[in-house]
Design an enzyme around this catalytic site. Structure first.
Site, PDB file in Angstrom:
ATOM      1  N   GLY A  47     -54.791   8.266   5.113  1.00  0.00           N
ATOM      2  CA  GLY A  47     -55.535   7.277   5.889  1.00  0.00           C
ATOM      3  C   GLY A  47     -54.752   6.491   6.924  1.00  0.00           C
ATOM      4  N   ASP A 109     -58.045  -2.400  -0.819  1.00  0.00           N
ATOM      5  CA  ASP A 109     -59.375  -2.494  -1.430  1.00  0.00           C
ATOM      6  C   ASP A 109     -59.237  -3.030  -2.854  1.00  0.00           C
ATOM      7  OD1 ASP A 109     -62.017  -2.202  -2.078  1.00  0.00           O
ATOM      8  OD2 ASP A 109     -61.982  -0.029  -2.214  1.00  0.00           O
ATOM      9  N   LYS A 137     -60.108  -5.749   2.648  1.00  0.00           N
ATOM     10  CA  LYS A 137     -61.500  -6.087   2.356  1.00  0.00           C
ATOM     11  C   LYS A 137     -61.586  -7.468   1.729  1.00  0.00           C
ATOM     12  CE  LYS A 137     -63.406  -1.491   1.882  1.00  0.00           C
ATOM     13  NZ  LYS A 137     -64.055  -0.510   1.022  1.00  0.00           N
ATOM     14  N   ASP A 165     -61.443   7.922   6.074  1.00  0.00           N
ATOM     15  CA  ASP A 165     -62.381   9.039   5.905  1.00  0.00           C
ATOM     16  C   ASP A 165     -63.505   8.762   4.934  1.00  0.00           C
ATOM     17  OD1 ASP A 165     -60.620   9.064   3.532  1.00  0.00           O
ATOM     18  OD2 ASP A 165     -61.724  10.889   3.041  1.00  0.00           O
ATOM     19  N   ARG A 171     -62.188  10.880  10.303  1.00  0.00           N
ATOM     20  CA  ARG A 171     -60.892  10.234  10.559  1.00  0.00           C
ATOM     21  C   ARG A 171     -60.607  10.117  12.051  1.00  0.00           C
ATOM     22  NH1 ARG A 171     -58.158   9.874   5.627  1.00  0.00           N
ATOM     23  NH2 ARG A 171     -58.430  11.600   4.188  1.00  0.00           N
TER      24      ARG A 171
HETATM   25  P1  IMP Z   1     -56.983   0.591  -3.204  1.00  0.00           P
HETATM   26  O1  IMP Z   1     -55.922   1.284  -4.004  1.00  0.00           O
HETATM   27  O2  IMP Z   1     -58.274   0.414  -3.963  1.00  0.00           O
HETATM   28  O3  IMP Z   1     -56.513  -0.696  -2.537  1.00  0.00           O
HETATM   29  O4  IMP Z   1     -57.491   1.589  -2.104  1.00  0.00           O
HETATM   30  C1  IMP Z   1     -56.778   1.958  -1.078  1.00  0.00           C
HETATM   31  C2  IMP Z   1     -57.170   3.338  -0.623  1.00  0.00           C
HETATM   32  O5  IMP Z   1     -58.550   3.658  -0.850  1.00  0.00           O
HETATM   33  C3  IMP Z   1     -56.995   3.370   0.853  1.00  0.00           C
HETATM   34  O6  IMP Z   1     -55.691   3.804   1.174  1.00  0.00           O
HETATM   35  C4  IMP Z   1     -58.065   4.332   1.322  1.00  0.00           C
HETATM   36  O7  IMP Z   1     -57.568   5.641   1.334  1.00  0.00           O
HETATM   37  C5  IMP Z   1     -59.152   4.236   0.301  1.00  0.00           C
HETATM   38  N1  IMP Z   1     -60.241   3.336   0.778  1.00  0.00           N
HETATM   39  C6  IMP Z   1     -60.541   2.105   0.324  1.00  0.00           C
HETATM   40  N2  IMP Z   1     -61.593   1.566   0.965  1.00  0.00           N
HETATM   41  C7  IMP Z   1     -61.973   2.485   1.872  1.00  0.00           C
HETATM   42  C8  IMP Z   1     -63.016   2.516   2.869  1.00  0.00           C
HETATM   43  O8  IMP Z   1     -63.792   1.568   3.090  1.00  0.00           O
HETATM   44  N3  IMP Z   1     -63.085   3.659   3.608  1.00  0.00           N
HETATM   45  C9  IMP Z   1     -62.263   4.718   3.443  1.00  0.00           C
HETATM   46  N4  IMP Z   1     -61.266   4.726   2.532  1.00  0.00           N
HETATM   47  C10 IMP Z   1     -61.125   3.624   1.752  1.00  0.00           C
HETATM   48 MG    MG Z   2     -55.362   6.028   1.445  1.00  0.00          MG
END
Ligand code: IMP
Ligand code: MG
Length: 187
Positions: A47, A109, A137, A165, A171
């Site tokens: 990403g 996230d 977020k 994505d 992307r």
């Molecule tokens: P975390 O580990 O939950 O903080 O998530 C991080 C990863 O989840 C990011 O690097 C993204 O690849 C994916 N991700 C989280 N939210 C989104 C979104 O809204 N769209 C696309 N990918 C997301």
């Molecule tokens: Mg990611």
């Protein structure tokens, strides 16, 4: 592709301006630490690839890049699953002693990806470790995870484009957008 877009959340010009501004801030901060800083950028794939490509070209610093991959949103998931670390983490040097490391991810996230990778990198004793995300977020889990640089705080919505994505599509969209709900089937 265009017909799947519900609305543009952050357009390409706003992204470009903010990335440049963030790069200036990062450069100034590293210069404060060290007159001729040498840094190691660790982008989390997939990403962050577009963000990091833009960011590093605005960082006039001597650097090495070490790509790693972590996935927590397999396929069509639009909510975080358990973070899976790719085997390329094994390719990182056993020690990062002496390096100023900048960890870069696309979006914060649940925070588990940054937390997990930060712990792995910290264990390699870098001279310093900073974290940078394009998006954060507005949800409690994300706000509780400390990060050093955030380009944009966004509402708690699923977004794609500029590297992000849905099922590995979208992307290449130059703007950060929200998809129409009938396109996203949250299985
Ligand atoms: P975390 O580990 O939950 O903080 O998530 C991080 C990863 O989840 C990011 O690097 C993204 O690849 C994916 N991700 C989280 N939210 C989104 C979104 O809204 N769209 C696309 N990918 C997301
Ligand atoms: Mg990611």
């Amino acid at each position: 592709m265009q017909q799947d877009i519900e609305r543009i959340l952050i357009d390409r010009h706003t992204i470009a301006n903010r990335v440049r501004e963030l790069a200036e801030q990062i450069t100034a901060d590293f210069h404060e630490k060290d007159e001729l800083p040498e840094i190691t950028i660790v982008p989390i794939l997939t990403g962050s690839f577009i963000f990091v490509a833009d960011l590093i070209r605005d960082l006039p610093l001597r650097m090495q890049i070490r790509l790693i991959s972590v996935s927590s949103y397999p396929g069509k998931a639009t909510t975080a699953q358990e973070a899976q670390i790719g085997s390329d983490l094994d390719d990182l040097p056993a020690s990062l002693a002496g390096s100023h490391v900048l960890l870069v991810d696309d979006i914060l996230d649940s925070g588990q990806t940054i937390k997990l990778v930060s712990e792995i990198l910290s264990a390699k004793n870098p001279a310093s470790l900073k974290t940078c995300v394009l998006l954060r977020k507005q949800r409690e889990a994300a706000m509780q995870q400390p990060v050093d640089y955030v380009a944009f705080d966004i509402p708690d919505e699923f977004v794609v484009g500029y590297g992000l994505d849905y099922d590995d599509y979208y992307r290449n969209l130059p703007d950060i957008v929200v998809l129409k709900s009938d396109v996203v089937d949250d299985a």
